[in-house]
Design an enzyme around this catalytic site. Structure first.
Site, PDB file in Angstrom:
ATOM      1  N   ARG A  86       0.824  -1.074   0.122  1.00 26.42           N
ATOM      2  CA  ARG A  86       0.017  -0.015   0.003  1.00 26.42           C
ATOM      3  C   ARG A  86       0.851   1.293  -0.185  1.00 26.42           C
ATOM      4  O   ARG A  86       0.490   2.114  -0.767  1.00 26.42           O
ATOM      5  CB  ARG A  86      -1.024  -0.092   1.072  1.00 26.42           C
ATOM      6  CG  ARG A  86      -1.776   1.259   1.235  1.00 26.42           C
ATOM      7  CD  ARG A  86      -2.689   1.343   2.302  1.00 26.42           C
ATOM      8  NE  ARG A  86      -2.738   0.679   3.406  1.00 26.42           N
ATOM      9  CZ  ARG A  86      -1.922   0.491   4.573  1.00 26.42           C
ATOM     10  NH1 ARG A  86      -1.353   1.590   4.824  1.00 26.42           N
ATOM     11  NH2 ARG A  86      -2.398  -0.272   5.470  1.00 26.42           N
ATOM     12  N   TYR A 146     -16.969  18.101 -13.864  1.00 25.60           N
ATOM     13  CA  TYR A 146     -17.542  16.712 -13.863  1.00 25.60           C
ATOM     14  C   TYR A 146     -18.609  16.533 -12.517  1.00 25.60           C
ATOM     15  O   TYR A 146     -18.188  17.064 -11.735  1.00 25.60           O
ATOM     16  CB  TYR A 146     -16.370  15.542 -13.855  1.00 25.60           C
ATOM     17  CG  TYR A 146     -16.814  14.433 -13.441  1.00 25.60           C
ATOM     18  CD1 TYR A 146     -17.872  13.687 -14.365  1.00 25.60           C
ATOM     19  CD2 TYR A 146     -16.318  13.694 -12.538  1.00 25.60           C
ATOM     20  CE1 TYR A 146     -18.369  12.278 -14.171  1.00 25.60           C
ATOM     21  CE2 TYR A 146     -16.876  12.212 -12.253  1.00 25.60           C
ATOM     22  CZ  TYR A 146     -17.956  11.619 -13.272  1.00 25.60           C
ATOM     23  OH  TYR A 146     -18.369  10.463 -12.778  1.00 25.60           O
ATOM     24  N   ASP A 169      -8.009  20.298 -12.806  1.00 24.77           N
ATOM     25  CA  ASP A 169      -8.392  18.987 -13.149  1.00 24.77           C
ATOM     26  C   ASP A 169      -8.092  19.313 -14.947  1.00 24.77           C
ATOM     27  O   ASP A 169      -8.665  19.857 -15.344  1.00 24.77           O
ATOM     28  CB  ASP A 169      -9.743  18.841 -13.151  1.00 24.77           C
ATOM     29  CG  ASP A 169     -10.122  17.342 -13.423  1.00 24.77           C
ATOM     30  OD1 ASP A 169      -9.648  16.914 -14.414  1.00 24.77           O
ATOM     31  OD2 ASP A 169     -11.052  16.915 -12.686  1.00 24.77           O
ATOM     32  N   LYS A 200      -8.858   8.151 -18.492  1.00 22.57           N
ATOM     33  CA  LYS A 200      -9.445   8.946 -19.731  1.00 22.57           C
ATOM     34  C   LYS A 200      -8.229   8.909 -20.668  1.00 22.57           C
ATOM     35  O   LYS A 200      -7.543   7.714 -20.982  1.00 22.57           O
ATOM     36  CB  LYS A 200      -9.727  10.288 -19.573  1.00 22.57           C
ATOM     37  CG  LYS A 200     -11.049  10.336 -18.452  1.00 22.57           C
ATOM     38  CD  LYS A 200     -12.052   9.557 -18.394  1.00 22.57           C
ATOM     39  CE  LYS A 200     -12.806   9.776 -17.324  1.00 22.57           C
ATOM     40  NZ  LYS A 200     -13.738   8.702 -16.981  1.00 22.57           N
TER      41      LYS A 200
HETATM   42  O1  P1T Z   1     -14.132   8.204 -13.059  1.00 26.58           O
HETATM   43  P1  P1T Z   1     -12.932   8.546 -12.370  1.00 26.58           P
HETATM   44  O2  P1T Z   1     -11.584   7.860 -12.758  1.00 26.58           O
HETATM   45  O3  P1T Z   1     -13.073   8.539 -10.887  1.00 26.58           O
HETATM   46  O4  P1T Z   1     -12.632  10.132 -12.634  1.00 26.58           O
HETATM   47  C1  P1T Z   1     -13.458  11.091 -12.485  1.00 26.58           C
HETATM   48  C2  P1T Z   1     -13.324  12.551 -13.393  1.00 26.58           C
HETATM   49  C3  P1T Z   1     -12.750  13.390 -12.576  1.00 26.58           C
HETATM   50  N1  P1T Z   1     -12.482  14.574 -13.511  1.00 26.58           N
HETATM   51  C4  P1T Z   1     -12.953  14.631 -14.784  1.00 26.58           C
HETATM   52  C5  P1T Z   1     -13.079  15.926 -15.771  1.00 26.58           C
HETATM   53  C6  P1T Z   1     -13.881  13.613 -15.613  1.00 26.58           C
HETATM   54  O5  P1T Z   1     -14.257  13.563 -16.505  1.00 26.58           O
HETATM   55  C7  P1T Z   1     -14.128  12.325 -14.441  1.00 26.58           C
HETATM   56  C8  P1T Z   1     -14.689  11.189 -15.118  1.00 26.58           C
HETATM   57  N2  P1T Z   1     -15.672  11.496 -15.975  1.00 26.58           N
HETATM   58  C9  P1T Z   1     -16.652  10.874 -16.692  1.00 26.58           C
HETATM   59  C10 P1T Z   1     -16.627   9.455 -16.048  1.00 26.58           C
HETATM   60  C11 P1T Z   1     -17.024  11.080 -17.770  1.00 26.58           C
HETATM   61  O6  P1T Z   1     -17.955  10.406 -18.757  1.00 26.58           O
HETATM   62  O7  P1T Z   1     -17.479  12.406 -17.863  1.00 26.58           O
END
Ligand code: P1T
Length: 385
Positions: free
Chosen positions: A52, A104, A176, A201
């Site tokens: 961890r 988001y 972000d 992404k």
């Molecule tokens: O899904 P995750 O890896 O926890 O990420 C969250 C997140 C954070 N910041 C941005 C700009 C994001 O677009 C996302 C996740 N977004 C999607 C799942 C979506 O379809 O927009």
């Protein structure tokens, strides 16, 4: 070194025991210790005691991602949300955070429905106007949290101007950078203190893993993020770390193509009679087009457009054949989604409509298929409205 070279080599020296060119997946939960209290000197790798706390695969990825953003420190988490949650642990009860009003939906949900229970205070403002940020800052403001361009209506914030205002007030700036990836935008170069990503992404790029990362330069804040990573434990697994590292090796090439097709799709939509409005910073009509051109190396593959009603949006979303109706973005395949009922369902209707997240809004993550095929599919779907 250039971006592509850094992506392929940073953190990825051949492995010491065998010379393996690709960083191995260290699938272990713990490490043998030489003697009681003598774990620090075991073998060639110093400091590995429990997985961890440290894992060589994750450490390689963290080094790689920090280098790509031009940062000293990186910390990989189990999801983008876990990375954002860890970052917010820099703020303490009674302190205040200014946030972009379009983020988001999951970020909005974490801030407004979870962290407010721990006496953290949030104000959501349109950060594309730096005066709104200035006006929202209070004596207890310790962080300004930005998304640029925003998900899904692509609002662009001036990173340098907001950083100056925030720093004068003694607040850190977090960006972000998920929609751009470090290939298209490097927020630390404009004065931002901390960058977060959903590695799910573009950084992973193949829609096969969930992850997140925090990168930064400040030593004290980095020590605290590392302490949180170990204490709360939302770490990225060795296999998922390896997948993201495989992804970043082709990030430069992929982003070039996402950008090229993104521009073509946006230009096609702008000319289409069934499309009421297009949201794409690469478009000359976008309100922050000039700023996006200065701050970003390109405009990327995220495009949103409004077809005027839920019925029309449903027709498009259910008529596509090549594009896949799904949440998420940044993968090789083109994904199409309906923000109002999917990614931004946790934002109330009134606020959604204020932001432009109407029932007629459709979002596309333009993938790496042939540009003509992507446009052809959207064209046939629009013709059914
Ligand atoms: O899904 P995750 O890896 O926890 O990420 C969250 C997140 C954070 N910041 C941005 C700009 C994001 O677009 C996302 C996740 N977004 C999607 C799942 C979506 O379809 O927009």
């Amino acid at each position: 070194m250039g971006f592509a070279t850094t992506a392929i080599h940073s953190g990825q020296e051949p492995e010491a025991t065998t010379g393996a060119v690709t960083v191995p997946i260290y699938q272990t939960s713990t490490y043998a210790q030489e003697g009681l209290g003598k774990h620090k000197g075991y073998g060639k790798h110093k400091g590995y005691e429990y997985a961890r706390t440290q894992n060589p695969t994750r450490a390689a990825l963290e080094k790689n991602l920090a280098a790509l953003e031009g940062a000293k420190y990186g910390f990989a988490f189990a999801s983008g949300m876990a990375a954002i949650d860890a970052t917010l642990r820099l703020v303490k009860a009674g302190e205040h955070v200014v946030v972009s009003d379009n983020t988001y939906g999951g970020t909005f949900r974490l801030f407004s429905r979870v962290l407010t229970n721990y006496n953290l205070e949030f104000d959501f403002v349109d950060t594309s106007n730096v005066l709104n940020v200035e006006a929202a800052i209070k004596p207890n403001t310790r962080m300004v949290f930005l998304e640029t361009p925003t998900n899904p209506v692509m609002i662009v914030t001036d990173l340098r101007a907001v950083s100056e205002v925030a720093h004068r007030a003694g607040a850190r700036v977090v960006c972000d950078n998920t929609f751009m990836s470090p290939y298209l935008q490097r927020p630390l170069e404009f004065g931002v203190d901390i960058v977060v990503h959903s590695t799910t992404k573009y950084l992973n790029g193949h829609s096969d893993g969930i992850g997140g990362v925090v990168v930064l330069n400040n030593e004290e804040d980095a020590a605290w993020i590392g302490f949180i990573q170990n204490s709360a434990g939302a770490i990225l697994s060795p296999f998922d770390s390896w997948l993201v590292m495989r992804g970043t090796k082709t990030l430069a090439l992929r982003m070039e193509q996402h950008d090229k097709s993104g521009r073509a799709v946006a230009a096609f939509l702008e000319e289409h009679p069934r499309v009421k409005k297009v949201y794409y910073p690469g478009s000359a009509a976008h309100p922050q087009h000039a700023l996006a051109s200065r701050q970003q190396r390109g405009f990327g593959g995220m495009v949103a457009f409004d077809v005027g009603s839920l019925a029309a949006a449903r027709t498009v979303l259910e008529s596509v054949r090549l594009c896949t109706l799904a949440e998420s973005l940044g993968g090789v395949e083109t994904l199409i989604s309906h923000p109002a009922t999917m990614t931004h369902a946790s934002v109330d209707r009134h606020k959604r409509e204020q932001l432009g997240i109407t029932d007629g809004l459709v979002r596309i993550s333009v993938g790496l298929e042939d540009t003509e095929d992507i446009i052809g599919d959207i064209d046939q779907a629009l013709s059914r409205i």
